[in-house]
Design a protein around this motif. Structure first.
Motif, PDB file in Angstrom:
ATOM      1  N   PHE A 186       0.825  -1.219   0.000  1.00  0.00           N
ATOM      2  CA  PHE A 186       0.000   0.000   0.000  1.00  0.00           C
ATOM      3  C   PHE A 186       0.854   1.262   0.000  1.00  0.00           C
ATOM      4  N   SER A 187       2.077   1.193   0.496  1.00  0.00           N
ATOM      5  CA  SER A 187       2.902   2.396   0.334  1.00  0.00           C
ATOM      6  C   SER A 187       3.315   2.529  -1.136  1.00  0.00           C
ATOM      7  N   ALA A 188       3.535   1.423  -1.826  1.00  0.00           N
ATOM      8  CA  ALA A 188       3.807   1.486  -3.273  1.00  0.00           C
ATOM      9  C   ALA A 188       2.570   1.982  -4.030  1.00  0.00           C
ATOM     10  N   ALA A 189       1.404   1.579  -3.574  1.00  0.00           N
ATOM     11  CA  ALA A 189       0.163   2.029  -4.228  1.00  0.00           C
ATOM     12  C   ALA A 189       0.007   3.538  -4.086  1.00  0.00           C
ATOM     13  N   LEU A 190       0.311   4.049  -2.886  1.00  0.00           N
ATOM     14  CA  LEU A 190       0.243   5.503  -2.676  1.00  0.00           C
ATOM     15  C   LEU A 190       1.206   6.219  -3.611  1.00  0.00           C
ATOM     16  N   ALA A 191       2.406   5.687  -3.705  1.00  0.00           N
ATOM     17  CA  ALA A 191       3.410   6.306  -4.577  1.00  0.00           C
ATOM     18  C   ALA A 191       2.942   6.272  -6.033  1.00  0.00           C
ATOM     19  N   ALA A 192       2.287   5.179  -6.422  1.00  0.00           N
ATOM     20  CA  ALA A 192       1.819   5.050  -7.811  1.00  0.00           C
ATOM     21  C   ALA A 192       0.705   6.060  -8.114  1.00  0.00           C
ATOM     22  N   LEU A 193      -0.069   6.412  -7.095  1.00  0.00           N
ATOM     23  CA  LEU A 193      -1.161   7.377  -7.308  1.00  0.00           C
ATOM     24  C   LEU A 193      -0.638   8.803  -7.381  1.00  0.00           C
ATOM     25  N   ASP A 194       0.536   8.996  -6.803  1.00  0.00           N
ATOM     26  CA  ASP A 194       1.135  10.323  -6.782  1.00  0.00           C
ATOM     27  C   ASP A 194       1.393  10.778  -8.218  1.00  0.00           C
ATOM     28  N   GLY A 195       0.786  11.881  -8.608  1.00  0.00           N
ATOM     29  CA  GLY A 195       1.020  12.399  -9.955  1.00  0.00           C
ATOM     30  C   GLY A 195       0.174  11.741 -11.029  1.00  0.00           C
TER      31      GLY A 195
END
Ligand code: ADP
Ligand code: MG
Length: 228
Positions: A46-55
């Motif tokens: 989920f931290s990777a998912a957050l990063a993927a949503l960024d931008g």
């Protein structure tokens, strides 16, 4: 209230925060009947998912959740990554994306772009049900096997029933979260028949299933973000 893009993003942020907070507990539960990595698996996912949503400029809430699913599949090993990944991809694909983007404002569009229309409780219930179908199709677990399915199944039933009775999104999500909590607690006396815990046979009895517990976290996060 509709299930729109900001709500989908808020849900993912709330899940990431809940997983961060409950990582130790998930690890503890998975140490008892698995290999102790469930908390770290989900934290990483989920931290990777957050990063993927960024931008990301998503076409709608469906695109947000589809992206989350793909990220979980690519970043999380173990049983739970592909299972939750497929679930989020199915939820995302089933959600009609209400706001078709202005192509000029969206140089890098992210699909899928589904039918146009506001996403209300009934549509959310069906999307969540599609996620459960995806978990069952991949993992082949039935209710009572002491898995994610044991929290997810009652949550979908409660969400659907509330939506059919005319409940708004916050009420339907709260009912689903309560049902998922109960479903997770009800895994304690069960013997695991799928996944690593099944290797323990009867020794898996007496412990709450980690995956059912994290599923309850996901539904509680949805209830929390719709309520605020
Ligand atoms: P691993 O078991 O590979 O270490 P995790 O620890 O991340 O993966 O996840 C374990 C959880 O995955 C279990 O507690 C269980 O709820 C869930 N799980 C395992 N196998 C299945 C399955 N076939 N169907 C549904 N859920 C499953
Ligand atoms: Mg594990």
């Amino acid at each position: 209230m509709d299930f729109d893009t900001p709500l989908a993003e808020a849900w993912v942020r709330a899940i990431a925060a809940a997983v961060e907070e409950e990582q130790g507990r998930l690890t503890e539960l998975d140490s008892a009947i698995g290999d102790g990595d469930h908390g770290s698996n989900l934290q990483r996912g989920f931290s990777a998912a957050l990063a993927a949503l960024d931008g990301l400029r998503p076409a709608g809430p469906g695109a947000v959740l589809t992206k989350v699913g793909s990220t979980l599949i690519s970043k999380v090993g173990g049983a739970s990554g592909p299972l939750y990944g497929k679930a989020f991809r199915a939820i995302g694909a089933a959600l009609p994306d209400p706001a078709l983007p202005d192509p000029a404002a969206l140089p890098d569009p992210v699909g899928p772009v589904g039918p146009v229309g506001p996403v209300g409780p009934a549509a959310v219930a069906e999307a969540l049900a599609a996620g459960l179908d995806a978990v069952r199709a991949l993992g082949k677990a039935a209710p009572g096997d002491k898995t994610i399915v044991d929290a997810y199944t009652p949550a979908v039933a409660a969400f659907r029933a509330a939506a059919a009775a005319g409940a708004a999104l916050p009420e339907a999500a709260a009912a689903a979260a309560d049902a998922a909590d109960q479903g997770a607690r009800d895994t304690v006396p069960l013997q695991a028949r799928k996944g690593r815990a099944s290797y323990l046979g009867e020794r898996s009895i007496g412990h709450q299933d980690p995956g059912a517990t994290s599923t309850a976290l996901l539904f509680r996060a949805l209830a929390d973000v719709t309520a605020s």
